[in-house]
Design a protein around this motif. Sequence first.
Motif, PDB file in Angstrom:
ATOM      1  N   GLN A   1     -17.644  14.359 -26.466  1.00  0.00           N
ATOM      2  CA  GLN A   1     -17.057  14.209 -27.794  1.00  0.00           C
ATOM      3  C   GLN A   1     -17.332  12.896 -28.506  1.00  0.00           C
ATOM      4  OE1 GLN A   1     -15.316  16.757 -29.605  1.00  0.00           O
ATOM      5  NE2 GLN A   1     -16.561  17.738 -28.064  1.00  0.00           N
ATOM      6  N   ASN A   2     -18.211  12.072 -27.994  1.00  0.00           N
ATOM      7  CA  ASN A   2     -18.657  10.907 -28.750  1.00  0.00           C
ATOM      8  C   ASN A   2     -20.038  10.499 -28.268  1.00  0.00           C
ATOM      9  OD1 ASN A   2     -18.495   8.384 -26.964  1.00  0.00           O
ATOM     10  ND2 ASN A   2     -16.448   9.266 -26.682  1.00  0.00           N
TER      11      ASN A   2
ATOM     12  N   VAL B 292      -8.889   8.903 -26.968  1.00  0.00           N
ATOM     13  CA  VAL B 292      -9.206   9.456 -28.278  1.00  0.00           C
ATOM     14  C   VAL B 292     -10.689   9.232 -28.510  1.00  0.00           C
ATOM     15  CG1 VAL B 292      -8.764   9.251 -30.747  1.00  0.00           C
ATOM     16  CG2 VAL B 292      -6.900   8.939 -29.099  1.00  0.00           C
ATOM     17  N   PRO B 293     -11.439  10.259 -28.916  1.00  0.00           N
ATOM     18  CA  PRO B 293     -12.868  10.085 -29.147  1.00  0.00           C
ATOM     19  C   PRO B 293     -13.138   9.017 -30.208  1.00  0.00           C
ATOM     20  CG  PRO B 293     -12.286  12.409 -29.195  1.00  0.00           C
ATOM     21  CD  PRO B 293     -11.006  11.625 -29.145  1.00  0.00           C
TER      22      PRO B 293
ATOM     23  N   GLU C 109     -14.604   7.439 -33.373  1.00  0.00           N
ATOM     24  CA  GLU C 109     -14.948   8.028 -34.671  1.00  0.00           C
ATOM     25  C   GLU C 109     -16.453   7.898 -34.854  1.00  0.00           C
ATOM     26  OE1 GLU C 109     -13.729  10.190 -37.700  1.00  0.00           O
ATOM     27  OE2 GLU C 109     -12.314   9.177 -36.421  1.00  0.00           O
TER      28      GLU C 109
ATOM     29  N   ARG D 291     -13.523  18.024 -36.233  1.00  0.00           N
ATOM     30  CA  ARG D 291     -12.915  17.095 -35.269  1.00  0.00           C
ATOM     31  C   ARG D 291     -11.683  17.720 -34.632  1.00  0.00           C
ATOM     32  NH1 ARG D 291     -14.512  13.196 -38.989  1.00  0.00           N
ATOM     33  NH2 ARG D 291     -12.527  13.220 -40.078  1.00  0.00           N
ATOM     34  N   SER D 292     -10.880  18.425 -35.433  1.00  0.00           N
ATOM     35  CA  SER D 292      -9.669  19.060 -34.904  1.00  0.00           C
ATOM     36  C   SER D 292     -10.014  20.143 -33.887  1.00  0.00           C
ATOM     37  CB  SER D 292      -8.847  19.672 -36.043  1.00  0.00           C
ATOM     38  OG  SER D 292      -8.413  18.670 -36.929  1.00  0.00           O
TER      39      SER D 292
ATOM     40  N   ARG E 279     -12.843  20.346 -32.104  1.00  0.00           N
ATOM     41  CA  ARG E 279     -13.398  19.700 -30.903  1.00  0.00           C
ATOM     42  C   ARG E 279     -12.280  19.105 -30.052  1.00  0.00           C
ATOM     43  NH1 ARG E 279     -17.286  18.123 -34.720  1.00  0.00           N
ATOM     44  NH2 ARG E 279     -16.411  16.044 -34.903  1.00  0.00           N
ATOM     45  N   ALA E 280     -11.284  18.510 -30.689  1.00  0.00           N
ATOM     46  CA  ALA E 280     -10.153  17.952 -29.944  1.00  0.00           C
ATOM     47  C   ALA E 280      -9.372  19.055 -29.251  1.00  0.00           C
ATOM     48  CB  ALA E 280      -9.237  17.161 -30.881  1.00  0.00           C
TER      49      ALA E 280
ATOM     50  N   GLN F   9     -11.038  20.190 -26.122  1.00  0.00           N
ATOM     51  CA  GLN F   9     -10.832  19.241 -25.027  1.00  0.00           C
ATOM     52  C   GLN F   9      -9.482  19.434 -24.330  1.00  0.00           C
ATOM     53  OE1 GLN F   9     -13.220  17.148 -23.734  1.00  0.00           O
ATOM     54  NE2 GLN F   9     -14.450  18.348 -25.140  1.00  0.00           N
ATOM     55  N   GLU F  10      -8.537  20.078 -25.002  1.00  0.00           N
ATOM     56  CA  GLU F  10      -7.229  20.337 -24.395  1.00  0.00           C
ATOM     57  C   GLU F  10      -7.257  21.509 -23.423  1.00  0.00           C
ATOM     58  OE1 GLU F  10      -3.837  20.464 -27.022  1.00  0.00           O
ATOM     59  OE2 GLU F  10      -4.788  19.051 -28.396  1.00  0.00           O
TER      60      GLU F  10
ATOM     61  N   LYS G 194      -0.947  23.374 -33.973  1.00  0.00           N
ATOM     62  CA  LYS G 194      -1.257  22.173 -34.745  1.00  0.00           C
ATOM     63  C   LYS G 194      -1.437  22.488 -36.221  1.00  0.00           C
ATOM     64  CE  LYS G 194      -3.276  19.802 -30.883  1.00  0.00           C
ATOM     65  NZ  LYS G 194      -4.031  18.649 -30.532  1.00  0.00           N
TER      66      LYS G 194
END
Length: 179
Positions: free
Chosen positions: A38-39, A90-91, A93, A117-118, A120-121, A124-125, A176
Motif C-alpha cells: 500500500q505504499n 497508516v500507509p 500518502e 485509498r478507502s 485499499r485501506a 488491508q483490514e 465506514k
Amino acid sequence: MQEKEWILKAQKGDGDAFCALIGQYENKIYNIAYKFMQNSFDAQDAAQDAIIKMYGSIRKFSFQSAFSTWMYRVVANTCLDLLRRRKPSVPVEEYSDAVVSREGNPAEQTENNELGRSIRAAVQELSEKYRMVLILKDMEGLKYEEVAEILSITPGTVKSRLFRAREKLRKILEEKQIV
C-alpha cells in the motif's frame, strides 16, 4: 532468447540471464508488491526482497508451473512475511494521489483518489487468506486455477474465499459509509 532458456541459464548461475528474465516481470513484481504493501517505499523493498529470494532459489524452480505463477507466489509470500513482522501503520500518502491530472474534473478526481485509498485501506483490514485471494483474483486478474496454484489450495477454496472476501469487504465499506 526465450523465457525457458533464461531460466535454464539462470539455474546454472548466469546472472545476466536472471536479470533478463526478471526484467520481463519487473513492473508486475512491483505492482503486486504495491497492492499488498500500500505504499511505494514498502513496495520497492518488498519487490527487491522478492527478487533476491527468486535469485537464491531459481535452481529450485522445476517447471511444474509457469514461471509467472512461481513469481507471484514468491512476491506474495515475501509481502506477507514483511507485513507480519511490522506493526500496522497508516500507509504513506502517495505523491501520485495528490497530483491532479489536467484531464477531467479536479473535484471528481479527488473523490476518486479518496475512494481508491478507502478501498485499499478496507482490503488491508481483511484477514490474510481473504486479502491474498482478493488481490490475486480481482486486482491482478488471475484465473481461479492460477490463484489456487499460487496459494496451494483448490479452485473451489479460491471461489469460496473470494465470495467471503467480497462480502467482508462490502461490510467494511458499508460500516465506514464508503458505499
